[in-house]
Design a protein around this motif. Structure first.
Motif, PDB file in Angstrom:
ATOM      1  N   LEU A 187      57.859  14.078  -4.114  1.00 45.96           N
ATOM      2  CA  LEU A 187      58.235  13.287  -5.059  1.00 45.96           C
ATOM      3  C   LEU A 187      58.163  11.605  -4.592  1.00 45.96           C
ATOM      4  CD1 LEU A 187      58.630  12.885  -8.021  1.00 45.96           C
ATOM      5  CD2 LEU A 187      60.966  13.177  -7.563  1.00 45.96           C
ATOM      6  N   ALA A 188      58.903  11.509  -3.410  1.00 43.68           N
ATOM      7  CA  ALA A 188      59.263  10.341  -2.945  1.00 43.68           C
ATOM      8  C   ALA A 188      57.724   9.620  -2.390  1.00 43.68           C
ATOM      9  CB  ALA A 188      59.875  10.385  -1.863  1.00 43.68           C
ATOM     10  N   VAL A 189      56.909  10.621  -1.777  1.00 41.16           N
ATOM     11  CA  VAL A 189      55.568  10.290  -1.378  1.00 41.16           C
ATOM     12  C   VAL A 189      54.773   9.617  -2.607  1.00 41.16           C
ATOM     13  CG1 VAL A 189      53.439  10.853  -0.380  1.00 41.16           C
ATOM     14  CG2 VAL A 189      55.557  11.535   0.594  1.00 41.16           C
ATOM     15  N   LEU A 190      54.800  10.611  -3.626  1.00 39.02           N
ATOM     16  CA  LEU A 190      54.170  10.218  -4.924  1.00 39.02           C
ATOM     17  C   LEU A 190      54.744   8.839  -5.430  1.00 39.02           C
ATOM     18  CD1 LEU A 190      52.081  10.752  -7.319  1.00 39.02           C
ATOM     19  CD2 LEU A 190      53.856  11.953  -8.219  1.00 39.02           C
ATOM     20  N   LEU A 191      55.937   8.441  -5.512  1.00 40.40           N
ATOM     21  CA  LEU A 191      56.463   7.412  -5.954  1.00 40.40           C
ATOM     22  C   LEU A 191      56.107   6.166  -5.183  1.00 40.40           C
ATOM     23  CD1 LEU A 191      59.982   8.240  -7.139  1.00 40.40           C
ATOM     24  CD2 LEU A 191      58.144   7.880  -8.405  1.00 40.40           C
ATOM     25  N   VAL A 192      56.016   6.346  -3.763  1.00 37.13           N
ATOM     26  CA  VAL A 192      55.762   5.332  -2.820  1.00 37.13           C
ATOM     27  C   VAL A 192      54.101   5.001  -3.168  1.00 37.13           C
ATOM     28  CG1 VAL A 192      55.254   4.727  -0.548  1.00 37.13           C
ATOM     29  CG2 VAL A 192      57.369   5.583  -0.991  1.00 37.13           C
ATOM     30  N   TRP A 193      53.436   5.897  -3.216  1.00 33.72           N
ATOM     31  CA  TRP A 193      52.078   5.461  -3.650  1.00 33.72           C
ATOM     32  C   TRP A 193      51.936   4.860  -4.899  1.00 33.72           C
ATOM     33  CZ3 TRP A 193      47.553   7.485  -1.066  1.00 33.72           C
ATOM     34  CH2 TRP A 193      46.349   7.244  -1.952  1.00 33.72           C
ATOM     35  N   LEU A 194      52.551   5.307  -6.086  1.00 39.20           N
ATOM     36  CA  LEU A 194      52.395   4.667  -7.172  1.00 39.20           C
ATOM     37  C   LEU A 194      53.052   3.076  -7.287  1.00 39.20           C
ATOM     38  CD1 LEU A 194      53.382   7.605  -9.767  1.00 39.20           C
ATOM     39  CD2 LEU A 194      51.168   6.666  -9.213  1.00 39.20           C
ATOM     40  N   ALA A 195      53.890   2.949  -6.495  1.00 42.87           N
ATOM     41  CA  ALA A 195      54.619   1.730  -6.355  1.00 42.87           C
ATOM     42  C   ALA A 195      53.917   0.688  -5.587  1.00 42.87           C
ATOM     43  CB  ALA A 195      55.997   1.665  -5.724  1.00 42.87           C
ATOM     44  N   LEU A 196      53.143   1.328  -4.570  1.00 45.56           N
ATOM     45  CA  LEU A 196      52.111   0.353  -3.575  1.00 45.56           C
ATOM     46  C   LEU A 196      51.027   0.268  -4.578  1.00 45.56           C
ATOM     47  CD1 LEU A 196      51.871  -1.068  -1.112  1.00 45.56           C
ATOM     48  CD2 LEU A 196      50.855   1.201  -0.064  1.00 45.56           C
ATOM     49  N   ALA A 197      50.498   0.998  -5.266  1.00 41.49           N
ATOM     50  CA  ALA A 197      49.237   0.892  -5.946  1.00 41.49           C
ATOM     51  C   ALA A 197      49.428  -0.174  -7.134  1.00 41.49           C
ATOM     52  CB  ALA A 197      49.080   2.077  -6.740  1.00 41.49           C
ATOM     53  N   ARG A 198      50.809   0.014  -7.692  1.00 45.46           N
ATOM     54  CA  ARG A 198      51.263  -1.366  -8.739  1.00 45.46           C
ATOM     55  C   ARG A 198      51.456  -2.679  -7.993  1.00 45.46           C
ATOM     56  NH1 ARG A 198      53.145  -1.244 -14.182  1.00 45.46           N
ATOM     57  NH2 ARG A 198      53.694  -3.471 -14.622  1.00 45.46           N
ATOM     58  N   GLY A 199      52.019  -2.558  -6.888  1.00 49.65           N
ATOM     59  CA  GLY A 199      52.459  -3.941  -6.317  1.00 49.65           C
ATOM     60  C   GLY A 199      51.036  -4.508  -5.919  1.00 49.65           C
ATOM     61  N   ILE A 200      49.933  -3.754  -5.161  1.00 49.35           N
ATOM     62  CA  ILE A 200      48.634  -4.292  -4.836  1.00 49.35           C
ATOM     63  C   ILE A 200      47.748  -4.741  -5.878  1.00 49.35           C
ATOM     64  CG2 ILE A 200      47.211  -2.355  -4.549  1.00 49.35           C
ATOM     65  CD1 ILE A 200      47.092  -3.181  -1.370  1.00 49.35           C
ATOM     66  N   ALA A 201      48.141  -4.149  -7.170  1.00 49.29           N
ATOM     67  CA  ALA A 201      47.111  -4.811  -8.219  1.00 49.29           C
ATOM     68  C   ALA A 201      47.060  -6.192  -8.381  1.00 49.29           C
ATOM     69  CB  ALA A 201      47.929  -4.013  -9.568  1.00 49.29           C
ATOM     70  N   PRO A 202      47.877  -6.877  -8.333  1.00 48.59           N
ATOM     71  CA  PRO A 202      47.595  -8.449  -8.352  1.00 48.59           C
ATOM     72  C   PRO A 202      46.337  -8.937  -7.350  1.00 48.59           C
ATOM     73  CG  PRO A 202      49.875  -8.003  -8.578  1.00 48.59           C
ATOM     74  CD  PRO A 202      49.279  -6.794  -8.093  1.00 48.59           C
ATOM     75  N   LEU A 203      46.318  -8.220  -6.085  1.00 50.66           N
ATOM     76  CA  LEU A 203      45.592  -8.596  -4.947  1.00 50.66           C
ATOM     77  C   LEU A 203      43.932  -8.231  -5.618  1.00 50.66           C
ATOM     78  CD1 LEU A 203      47.053  -7.584  -1.740  1.00 50.66           C
ATOM     79  CD2 LEU A 203      46.915  -9.909  -2.715  1.00 50.66           C
ATOM     80  N   ASN A 204      43.812  -6.900  -6.116  1.00 48.60           N
ATOM     81  CA  ASN A 204      42.684  -6.274  -6.768  1.00 48.60           C
ATOM     82  C   ASN A 204      42.314  -7.416  -7.969  1.00 48.60           C
ATOM     83  OD1 ASN A 204      42.836  -4.162  -5.194  1.00 48.60           O
ATOM     84  ND2 ASN A 204      44.019  -2.893  -6.451  1.00 48.60           N
ATOM     85  N   ASP A 205      43.140  -7.750  -8.727  1.00 43.05           N
ATOM     86  CA  ASP A 205      43.023  -8.880  -9.714  1.00 43.05           C
ATOM     87  C   ASP A 205      42.462 -10.042  -9.479  1.00 43.05           C
ATOM     88  OD1 ASP A 205      42.941  -9.888 -12.621  1.00 43.05           O
ATOM     89  OD2 ASP A 205      44.625 -11.056 -11.778  1.00 43.05           O
TER      90      ASP A 205
END
Length: 503
Positions: A187-205
């Motif tokens: 669950l911690a790995v999944l949350l880290v994955w989701l948080a990192l994907a959300r945090g890096i979204a501005p770079l993709n934008d």
């Protein structure tokens, strides 16, 4: 081994650095939990085992040995023996040793404490040991029989217990702590994955915004919609875009000016050629008129060739990679060679062109630069002086070497009309020519001089060669003159010392 040229993912890089410590810490956490669980499981059983040893010690101390019997034996009461043997989960051993360490009762094969252990009466001790190749926990104490007084003699009472109950309790604690971690870790790995994907979204934008731009759009990137951590990178990109925009604008302006300047001699060439052809077709051309037309064509072609050469020199001066290839340059040698090349032209215009400074053999200083560009700089300065100095004037090329070996100075001065202070910065701009002069030039010479000097980290200054004095009357066309001074960083030759002042 070949270098790894593959691109690295920032997302994967951050994810690795976040999950790697987690996967390393988890087994360490399991090991620490195991140790803590063993300590927790041992405490209640140690208290119970200690109480048994203390109760046995009190009973032994109460049964004093009979006077006159050196080897009295102690028999436990049936209730005490039943208490020691009542545990069904583990085996309990006990042992009683007499005042001289002789065996009195219990299990003979129970090990005794080490001989160097300090004996403190009635102080309870614990240790881990083995009985018949089986691990046991031992509680022991030294007992002073009642009525013995302060004789210093003690009896040893030990009670040992196997570790079955302790191991089961430890396992129960480990299961209660570790099993939830098998759910929490993924669950911690999944949350880290989701948080990192959300945090890096501005770079993709930001990436999509940059990719969607037109190639001609060099406007700054909006910094209001980016994370603070990326703001320095975006500001650096904006600075690069600004400099690139300025560079492209300068190039467009330069090309437009160059096309305008080339259009005049090319138009003259075409006009003279058409005029000569028309005269010949109409049968009105004479050898003299045809000669004048050819002279005009030759002059226009010379102007166009000179302009092209100046444009090429400007391009070489602006080429960073070309200018970066440097070597030791003998400045006096280049100055002398340039003066020799321009002597015929100076004599044709009745100008006194000369050189002052050390000769190429006696110079102990060098400058680090590109010889071709340095030669072009000197040629443009001398060419500029020849263009603006009237007949009968003087032009001096001077090299001054610092006695301390710090700088090497090049000066080109003339006796011409000079340059007003208000125009001294403008003359270094491409295609700029001072008003009121009928000089046939390209307007690129001094711009090339400044560009080459900047490529060599040299300082360029312009002042009057001969400051005006009140009441002074200059000959026709003469004036205070202009003195161009370029200061290069000097480089002392290996094995030689710079000349000292006064030497």
């Amino acid at each position: 081994m070949a270098a790894d040229t593959g691109q690295r993912s920032l997302f994967g890089e951050i994810l690795d650095w976040m999950l790697a410590p987690l996967l390393v810490i988890w087994p360490i956490s399991v090991a620490l939990t195991w140790l803590v669980a063993q300590g927790i499981a041992s405490k209640p059983y140690d208290r119970e085992l200690g109480e048994m040893a203390r109760s046995l010690g009190l009973q032994v101390a109460a049964e004093q040995p009979r006077a006159g019997k050196a080897s009295a034996r102690y028999a436990l009461s049936p209730e005490a023996a039943a208490l020691l043997r009542a545990d069904e989960a583990d085996t309990i051993y006990y042992q009683v040793l007499g005042l001289r360490g002789e065996y009195l009762n219990g299990d003979r094969n129970l090990p005794v404490p080490t001989a160097d252990e300090t004996i403190v009466p009635w102080e309870l001790h614990f240790r881990d040991d083995e009985v018949d190749n089986e691990n046991v926990r031992v509680a022991y104490l030294w007992v002073v029989p009642e009525g013995m007084g302060p004789s210093g003699k003690t009896m040893l009472v030990q009670v040992a217990e196997t570790l079955g109950k302790r191991a089961r309790l430890t396992n129960e604690i480990i299961k209660g702590v570790i099993l939830p971690q098998f759910v929490i870790l993924p669950l911690a790995v999944l949350l880290v994955w989701l948080a990192l994907a959300r945090g890096i979204a501005p770079l993709n934008d930001l990436q999509r915004r940059i990719r969607s731009r037109e190639s001609s759009d060099l406007s700054p990137i909006d910094e209001r919609r980016i994370p603070d951590e990326v703001a320095p990178l975006v500001r650096a990109i904006n600075d690069l875009l600004e400099r690139l925009d300025q560079s492209i604008s300068s190039q467009k302006h330069f090309l437009a000016d160059a096309a305008h300047q080339l259009k005049t001699p090319l138009a003259g060439l075409r006009t003279q050629a058409e005029f000569a052809q028309r005269e010949i077709d109409e049968g009105r051309s004479s050898p003299g008129e045809l000669k004048r037309s050819l002279q005009q064509i030759s002059l226009s072609s010379q102007r166009a060739a000179h302009m092209v050469n100046q444009l090429l020199a400007m391009a070489r001066a602006e080429d960073q990679e070309h200018a970066a290839r440097r070597s030791e340059v003998n400045l006096p040698e280049l100055a002398i060679e340039t003066v020799r090349d321009f002597v015929p032209r100076a004599m044709e215009k009745r100008l006194d062109l000369g050189y002052e400074g050390p000769d190429e053999a006696s110079s102990a200083l060098r400058i680090l630069g590109h010889p071709l560009l340095i030669r072009e700089l000197i040629r443009n300065l001398v060419d500029n002086a020849l263009l603006y100095t009237p007949a009968g004037g003087t032009i001096t090329v001077r090299v001054v070497e610092d006695p301390f070996g710090q700088v090497c100075v090049l000066q080109v001065e003339d006796s011409g009309p000079g340059i007003p202070e208000s125009e001294r910065e403008k003359v270094f701009q491409p295609f700029y020519r001072a008003l009121g002069t009928n000089v046939d030039g390209s307007g690129l010479g001094l711009a090339i001089v400044r560009e080459i000097a900047q490529q060599h980290e040299a300082e360029v200054t312009l002042d009057e060669a001969r400051p005006r004095r009140p009441g002074m009357v200059e000959p026709d066309g003469m004036g205070p003159g202009a003195r161009f001074t370029i200061r290069f960083q000097a480089h002392v030759l290996k094995g030689e010392e710079p000349p000292l002042s006064g030497a």
